[in-house]
Design a protein around this motif. Structure first.
Motif, PDB file in Angstrom:
ATOM      1  N   LEU A 311     -12.308  34.670  31.023  1.00  0.00           N
ATOM      2  CA  LEU A 311     -11.824  35.912  31.637  1.00  0.00           C
ATOM      3  C   LEU A 311     -11.489  36.963  30.585  1.00  0.00           C
ATOM      4  O   LEU A 311     -11.330  38.140  30.905  1.00  0.00           O
ATOM      5  N   ASP A 312     -11.369  36.527  29.318  1.00  0.00           N
ATOM      6  CA  ASP A 312     -11.117  37.462  28.217  1.00  0.00           C
ATOM      7  C   ASP A 312     -12.410  37.818  27.486  1.00  0.00           C
ATOM      8  O   ASP A 312     -12.371  38.379  26.390  1.00  0.00           O
ATOM      9  N   GLY A 313     -13.563  37.476  28.082  1.00  0.00           N
ATOM     10  CA  GLY A 313     -14.843  37.821  27.479  1.00  0.00           C
ATOM     11  C   GLY A 313     -15.412  36.779  26.548  1.00  0.00           C
ATOM     12  O   GLY A 313     -16.447  37.012  25.906  1.00  0.00           O
ATOM     13  N   ASN A 314     -14.755  35.605  26.451  1.00  0.00           N
ATOM     14  CA  ASN A 314     -15.226  34.550  25.558  1.00  0.00           C
ATOM     15  C   ASN A 314     -16.264  33.700  26.297  1.00  0.00           C
ATOM     16  O   ASN A 314     -16.004  32.561  26.691  1.00  0.00           O
ATOM     17  N   VAL A 315     -17.465  34.248  26.479  1.00  0.00           N
ATOM     18  CA  VAL A 315     -18.477  33.627  27.339  1.00  0.00           C
ATOM     19  C   VAL A 315     -18.977  32.312  26.750  1.00  0.00           C
ATOM     20  O   VAL A 315     -19.098  31.304  27.459  1.00  0.00           O
ATOM     21  N   VAL A 316     -19.285  32.276  25.472  1.00  0.00           N
ATOM     22  CA  VAL A 316     -19.834  31.066  24.853  1.00  0.00           C
ATOM     23  C   VAL A 316     -18.726  30.093  24.468  1.00  0.00           C
ATOM     24  O   VAL A 316     -18.790  28.889  24.773  1.00  0.00           O
ATOM     25  N   GLY A 317     -17.707  30.576  23.809  1.00  0.00           N
ATOM     26  CA  GLY A 317     -16.639  29.698  23.322  1.00  0.00           C
ATOM     27  C   GLY A 317     -15.779  29.098  24.416  1.00  0.00           C
ATOM     28  O   GLY A 317     -15.017  28.155  24.162  1.00  0.00           O
ATOM     29  N   SER A 318     -15.887  29.619  25.635  1.00  0.00           N
ATOM     30  CA  SER A 318     -15.077  29.089  26.730  1.00  0.00           C
ATOM     31  C   SER A 318     -15.685  27.850  27.369  1.00  0.00           C
ATOM     32  O   SER A 318     -15.051  27.206  28.212  1.00  0.00           O
ATOM     33  N   VAL A 319     -16.915  27.469  26.999  1.00  0.00           N
ATOM     34  CA  VAL A 319     -17.572  26.307  27.602  1.00  0.00           C
ATOM     35  C   VAL A 319     -16.933  25.031  27.066  1.00  0.00           C
ATOM     36  O   VAL A 319     -16.979  24.754  25.865  1.00  0.00           O
ATOM     37  N   VAL A 320     -16.332  24.222  27.959  1.00  0.00           N
ATOM     38  CA  VAL A 320     -15.683  22.974  27.550  1.00  0.00           C
ATOM     39  C   VAL A 320     -16.367  21.751  28.155  1.00  0.00           C
ATOM     40  O   VAL A 320     -15.967  20.617  27.868  1.00  0.00           O
TER      41      VAL A 320
END
Length: 678
Positions: A311-320
């Motif tokens: 939701l803060d724009g971290n499209v790639v790094g948010s993948v868990v």
């Protein structure tokens, strides 16, 4: 619009504040499933005689209360949340209590410590199950400050229920579709309630339904979609409802799609946009996997799990997490492994806390059946998008289940304790419930703890307890390793504080006092304060006057050191006949320390006639020690050294009074009085 659930984060704040000593868990929406305790079970009962001396009723700190927030009205029986800000205006750290009161009565009291100039928001979740409908004044108070508000509890009927929602899977833009649902009144009275039909959350039709108790009815709505895409159709009553997904297309789209697809459903048209929808529901997880309830993709691919940094724009790094490759079509109950994503590195291997996660279907854009979105920094295997070019997503709140075997070093130990007002025999108290993640002990402190006497206030401690829940735990008082006490039981009614402690050195022995807080410290809450709960302990009255010794035997009220036949102690029977009378004891109830030298076996006292007169006296009421012509201590052939007037210890009467039933010790006469009780 493929997915219509808002992808905003659902924040659930766990507020663990020391509550009157109690560690109270308050969660938004009861996310952890813990119900608030009814008011009647939480009102403290204080002894009226001690109220005037209860200096700690609301603590000593001058905390300021501000910004009290609560609803003005709620249905009776609901949990009402009340929040307020507390501020320590002083420059120094301070400690004290904060109370929530309803109509004047204390519902909950908490013990807080605030740094100088610190402010903190406290939250009270008040269960009104036992509170009748009406108008009430409530508020939050400290020693010198407080704020109040009004609350109206409204009596409400039981909500109608919704079942069997029926609607077509597909609809055409601007053309009405028929929606039906079964509405039932499960209450005890006839009632009328509104029933809504909604599309993507917006009310598109509403009807009022009147039902008798136990009656049900099928309601029908005409719903006209005004947007294309996948939407959520719902029917709601006040407290119940059902959802159904419906795909809306423009007129003529179905024919175009049919031309672009072959017999097995694969999309052969270059201009056909891939579509997907997904359902991700709130759930409890073991921390390493989550389950996607349903996903439907036109072209197959993957389901990626993102944390809320998306939701803060971290499209790639948010993948868990990411699923295995899925074929085109529908997949139900798809399990997705977390922290195992190609191209990503993680410091953890499982979820450490409850949180909102977001499920997102991804294409297999390079047709290699491997998820390359992270490894290529987003250039391959991008997400499915809806008609507005937003990613297709659904979010869910994931609760991490407790793992009793979790030995990870970064897991903070947790505990809760419930210590209820009670009556005690003065030597023990009972803990209603304690739950510890790592086991340990429950220490009992007196109220000097509130004056920072952390070690010296310990007056009792339990045996070692295993991790998990313990109910009705009995704690012995005034028996604490490393502590010395002048008392062995409570002497007055008072407030005591229960505090769970860790076994930090794993020896199953409570070393907190002996090591002066070096080992076995207390469990702490999220604010770093000890987990505690307090209770008012009333010492029961045992009916025996203080400092009175009751040395009688249990069999009959015989005087101290008396034989079984009621004869007074220390009465000798020197040279008596073999009449079964114990040594130095007459069998006729004669007073202590009276000898019976040369007495016959007729039970008559020493040198006296058998007319019941006192020892050494004639039968004519003559004074004691007057013999029948022979004065005491005169050589008449009889050893009359023993007076009949209760001689003091160490008197010599020719008899060995060494046994426990004669006069006090240290008599010596050389004779062996091994008495047999007849």
């Amino acid at each position: 619009m493929v997915s219509t659930k808002t992808t905003s984060a659902v924040f659930v704040a766990l507020l663990l504040v020391t509550a009157g000593g109690v560690a109270t868990a308050a969660t938004a929406g009861d996310a952890d499933g813990t119900a608030a305790v009814p008011i009647d079970d939480r009102i403290a009962q204080q002894d009226e005689d001690d109220e005037a001396d209860d200096d700690d009723a609301v603590g000593d700190a001058n905390f300021e209360v501000s910004d009290l927030s609560a609803v003005d009205a709620a249905p009776a029986g609901d949990v009402v949340t009340v929040t307020a800000d507390l501020t320590n205006p002083a420059a120094d750290d301070a400690e004290g209590f904060v109370e929530f009161r309803l109509d004047g009565e204390v519902v909950e009291r908490r013990y807080l410590a605030l740094d100088g100039d610190e402010s903190r928001t406290v939250e009270f979740n008040v269960n009104t199950t036992d509170v009748p409908p009406g108008d009430y004044v409530h508020g939050v108070f400290t020693a010198d400050s407080g704020e109040v508000a009004e609350l109206t509890l409204v009596e409400t009927a039981e909500s109608f229920t919704v079942a069997n929602l029926s609607a077509p899977d597909e609809a055409t833009l601007d053309e009405p579709v028929t929606v039906t649902a079964d509405i039932a009144n499960d209450g005890d009275e006839t009632d009328e309630q509104a029933v809504d039909a909604r599309l993507d959350g917006d009310v598109v039709d509403r009807t009022n339904v009147s039902l008798d108790a136990g009656e049900n009815e099928t309601v029908e709505f005409e719903v006209t979609p005004e947007e294309t895409g996948t939407q959520y159709l719902s029917v709601f009553t006040r407290d119940d409802g059902e959802f159904r997904e419906i795909t809306v297309t423009a007129a003529g789209d179905d024919d175009d799609d049919a031309r672009d697809r072959d017999d097995d459903g694969a999309d052969d048209g270059d201009d056909a946009e891939p579509t997907a929808n997904i359902t991700f529901e709130n759930q409890t997880s073991n921390g390493s996997t989550v389950t996607v309830a349903e996903v439907n993709t036109s072209d197959g691919g993957f389901v990626a799990i993102h944390n809320d940094s998306l939701l803060d724009g971290n499209v790639v790094g948010s993948v868990v997490g990411v699923s295995e490759y899925i074929e085109p079509g529908e997949e139900d109950d798809l399990e997705v492994e977390l922290f195992d994503v190609p191209g990503a590195e993680f410091e953890e291997d499982e979820l450490a806390e409850n949180q909102t996660l977001i499920a997102m279907p991804h294409l297999d854009s390079n047709d290699n059946e491997t998820y390359d979105f992270v490894a290529t920094n987003g250039s391959a295997d991008g997400p499915y998008v809806n008609d507005t070019d937003d990613p297709v997503v659904d979010d869910a709140f994931v609760t991490v289940e407790a793992d009793e075997n979790n030995d990870t070093d970064d897991a903070e130990p947790t505990a809760t304790v419930t210590f209820e007002n009670q009556t005690s025999n003065g030597s023990t108290v009972t803990i209603a419930e304690v739950n510890t993640s790592d086991g340990g002990f429950v220490a009992i402190h007196d109220d000097s703890l509130l004056d920072d006497n952390a070690v010296g206030s310990v007056i009792g401690v339990s045996e070692y307890i295993e991790p998990g829940e313990e109910d009705d735990l009995e704690v012995e008082l005034f028996d604490v390793p490393g502590a010395e006490f002048d008392d062995d039981e409570l002497s007055e009614n008072q407030t005591l504080i229960a505090m769970p402690h860790l076994d930090t050195n794993d020896n199953e022995t409570y070393d907190f006092v002996a090591t002066q807080n070096g080992e076995d410290g207390p469990y702490l809450n999220e604010t770093g304060e000890p987990v505690v709960d307090d209770a008012f302990v009333t010492v029961e009255d045992d009916g025996i006057a203080d400092n009175v010794t009751d040395n009688a035997t249990d069999e009959e009220p015989v005087a101290d050191n008396a034989t079984e036949d009621g004869v007074a102690d220390n009465v000798t029977d020197d040279n008596a006949t073999d009449d079964g009378i114990a040594d130095n004891v007459t069998d006729d109830g004669v007073a202590d320390n009276v000898t019976e030298d040369n007495a016959t076996d007729d039970g008559v006292v020493d040198n006296a006639t058998d007319d019941g007169v006192a020892d050494n006296a004639t039968g004519d009421d003559a004074a004691d020690n007057a013999t029948d012509g022979i004065a005491d201590d005169e050589p008449d052939g009889v050893d009359d050294d023993a007076a009949d007037d209760l001689p003091a210890d160490n008197a010599t009467d020719g008899v060995d009074d060494a046994e426990g039933n004669e006069t006090a010790g240290n008599e010596s006469d050389g004779a062996n009085d091994e008495a047999l009780i007849g």
